[in-house]
Design a protein around this motif. Structure first.
Motif, short mmCIF file in Angstrom:
data_model
loop_
_atom_site.label_atom_id
_atom_site.label_comp_id
_atom_site.label_asym_id
_atom_site.label_seq_id
_atom_site.Cartn_x
_atom_site.Cartn_y
_atom_site.Cartn_z
N GLN A 38 -28.07 -12.03 16.29
CA GLN A 38 -27.19 -13.30 16.88
C GLN A 38 -26.38 -12.83 18.44
O GLN A 38 -25.70 -13.51 18.99
N ASP A 39 -26.51 -11.48 18.45
CA ASP A 39 -25.76 -10.83 19.60
C ASP A 39 -26.80 -10.92 20.85
O ASP A 39 -28.05 -10.35 20.70
N ASN A 40 -26.15 -11.25 21.87
CA ASN A 40 -27.32 -11.33 23.07
C ASN A 40 -27.86 -9.95 23.51
O ASN A 40 -27.07 -8.98 23.40
N GLY A 41 -29.16 -9.97 23.52
CA GLY A 41 -29.78 -8.68 24.13
C GLY A 41 -30.01 -7.68 23.11
O GLY A 41 -30.54 -6.72 23.36
N GLN A 42 -29.38 -8.11 21.86
CA GLN A 42 -29.91 -7.26 20.63
C GLN A 42 -31.14 -7.39 19.77
O GLN A 42 -31.62 -6.86 18.94
N SER A 43 -31.83 -8.51 20.26
CA SER A 43 -33.37 -8.93 19.49
C SER A 43 -34.42 -7.91 20.04
O SER A 43 -34.25 -7.44 21.24
N TYR A 44 -35.47 -7.92 19.30
CA TYR A 44 -36.65 -6.91 19.62
C TYR A 44 -37.78 -7.40 18.75
O TYR A 44 -37.61 -7.85 17.90
N HIS A 45 -38.82 -6.74 19.12
CA HIS A 45 -39.92 -6.89 18.12
C HIS A 45 -40.03 -5.28 17.44
O HIS A 45 -39.86 -4.27 18.04
N GLU A 46 -40.25 -5.46 16.07
CA GLU A 46 -40.47 -4.18 15.23
C GLU A 46 -41.60 -3.93 15.00
O GLU A 46 -42.57 -4.73 14.34
N TRP A 47 -42.18 -2.85 15.47
CA TRP A 47 -43.51 -2.25 15.05
C TRP A 47 -43.37 -1.42 13.89
O TRP A 47 -42.65 -0.41 13.68
N LEU A 48 -43.81 -1.78 12.75
CA LEU A 48 -43.78 -1.29 11.53
C LEU A 48 -45.42 -0.46 11.17
O LEU A 48 -46.33 -1.06 11.14
#
Length: 499
Positions: free
Chosen positions: A404-414
């Motif tokens: 929900q925070d601007n700029g905090q989203s990402y792709h997670e590689w597990l």
């Protein structure tokens, strides 16, 4: 050289000559298939509902028959399951191939008297193409293992039903049955871990020359053999010559699997599915898979970027171009009509027509408009592993993390590593850099500070196996999705990793 190996060579030459006709005349071959299946299905319920009697050209077909997936054809499949005749194809199917769908639950795909030969001959011809090209046929005199589902079949609507690999098991030619492992009884074991233990017991002291299966599950077989004996596969099976695989991209698994073997062995990639056997690798130095154009299957190709359009372009074989991602759509003598199988393909050649499987049309990440596809993440992983040669991979998947925070989203590689990178942060940086070279939209989102660079989560060994077991999907025919557009798989893996 044994009798089987000796006799395979003239048979391989005969099949090679026979295939040259449709290889050299691909458009004509597909036109003939189209006309045959339309004519034969005119009297079926589907044929009557869609005016097959008036269809003369592909343009007529496009107007009459929309592209559908399993859900779209569910009313017809339901009638077939209830035992009705002449629904999608004349009569009743010989079998229903039972397979797990990502959105539709269990699917039941018909296999008819006319289509069963496609599944059997496709695999046979792949091996004969190898014999013809290389002259190597000794593997036919040794033991061959096929990591497959149970051959035990149930009845649905009076039709024998089971996993495709189990159905095909009933059609292994008699002359190969004495070579085939594991035993029928072992193949019937449902619990994958118990089955694998029994497979090891049956094969450990045998002259294994060919091993076939989905790469991650073959790797599990190899790991257990090595753990039990303390030897590499080449010392356990000194005459192991040929690895046959399909179902997933081999590249992420190649290094570890061949290190487990301890020597160079030849390999053949297949493109089988419950909906048909579509293609196989016919040259050792060419990764392209020869598309089978005279096997009762009529192909259409939709440019992947148009797939979700209301009226997407539907191309036939003479209209495709190399290097373009297409969603694969099939109509066949199994009674499938403009059926989207869910795979995307990319042609590497049009003389002859060869392709690679580039991903799944519904397996992508576009939580932020980036539309990252499976081919891109697998290429990024492959190139990163070249830069970090110490890395060995067991399995991986990628999912978005939406903050929900601007700029905090990402792709997670597990990622589950067999051997971790010496510098995980640098490895993650390289993965991100490589993905940005393959996907301009993803690069724009990173550059624009809308996304953080990817996050690498290293999972404990055994996490993917434990998760698949928890979902009732532990076994040689089940595949981990490479990409998800939500967090269900990622969160499930993280939860399992804490146990």
């Amino acid at each position: 050289m044994g009798v089987k190996a000796l006799l395979s060579k003239p048979l391989a030459a005969y099949v090679h000559r026979k295939h040259q006709n449709w290889i050299e005349h691909p458009v004509e071959a597909q036109k003939a298939v189209f006309e045959r299946i339309i004519q034969k299905a005119q009297g079926t319920k589907f044929g009557r509902d869609h005016g097959f009697a008036s269809i003369k050209t592909h343009a007529d077909f496009v107007k009459a028959v929309p592209v559908r997936d399993y859900e779209g054809l569910a009313p017809y499949f339901g009638q077939v399951k209830e035992g009705e005749k002449d629904v999608l194809w004349p009569g009743k199917p010989l079998y229903l191939a039972k397979t797990s769908g990502t959105t539709s639950g269990t699917k039941y795909i018909p296999i008819t008297q006319d289509s069963i030969s496609n599944h059997i001959n496709g695999a046979r011809d792949a091996l004969l193409a190898y014999v013809h090209e290389t002259g190597k046929a000794q593997f036919l005199d040794g033991k061959m293992i096929f990591l497959s589902g149970s051959p035990e079949l149930e009845e649905v609507g009076g039709i024998k039903t089971g996993r495709l690999s189990g159905i095909v098991n009933h059609h292994v030619p008699g002359y190969l049955r004495t070579n085939q492992l594991p035993s029928y009884q072992t193949n019937c074991i449902d619990d994958w871990e118990a089955k694998l233990d029994q497979i090891i017991e049956e094969t450990l002291d045998e002259n294994m020359t060919l091993i076939s299966g989905i790469p991650p599950w073959v790797q599990m077989y190899f790991d257990k053999l090595i753990q039990q004996t303390g030897k590499p596969i080449k010392d356990i099976f000194p005459n192991f010559q040929l690895f046959v695989y399909g179902g997933v991209n081999f590249e992420p698994y190649r290094k570890k699997l061949f290190e487990s073997v301890g020597k160079k062995v030849d390999s053949i990639e297949l493109f089988p599915a419950s909906e048909g056997f579509f293609a196989y690798q016919d040259k050792q130095n060419d990764p392209g898979l020869l598309l089978l154009l005279d096997a009762g299957i009529f192909y259409e190709f939709i440019p992947s970027e148009e797939y979700f359009n209301e009226n997407p372009t539907r191309l036939t074989i003479g209209e495709v171009e190399p290097g373009v991602n297409y969603a694969l759509v099939v109509s066949s003598n199994a009674g499938l009509w403009s059926y989207s199988i869910g795979d995307t393909v990319k042609f590497t050649s049009t003389k002859p027509y060869k392709l690679v499987v580039s991903g799944r049309i519904k397996h992508y990440i576009s939580a932020f408009g980036e539309h990252v596809i499976g081919e891109e993440v697998e290429k990024a992983m492959k190139r990163a592993m070249v830069r970090f040669p110490e890395v060995e991979l067991i399995e991986f998947t990628v999912a978005p993390f939406v903050s929900q925070d601007n700029g905090q989203s990402y792709h997670e590689w597990l990622v589950e590593f067999a051997k971790e990178p010496l510098n995980k942060a640098a490895f993650a940086e390289e993965l991100d850099r490589q993905l940005r070279t393959f996907n301009a939209y993803y690069d724009d989102l990173i550059t624009g500070n809308i996304l953080q660079k990817l996050k690498l989560t290293a999972l404990p060994k055994g996490t993917f196996q434990s998760y698949m077991k928890s979902q009732g999907k532990l076994g040689g025919q089940n595949k981990v999705p490479r990409l998800s557009n939500d967090r269900k798989l990622a969160d499930g893996l993280i939860e399992v990793s804490k146990c």
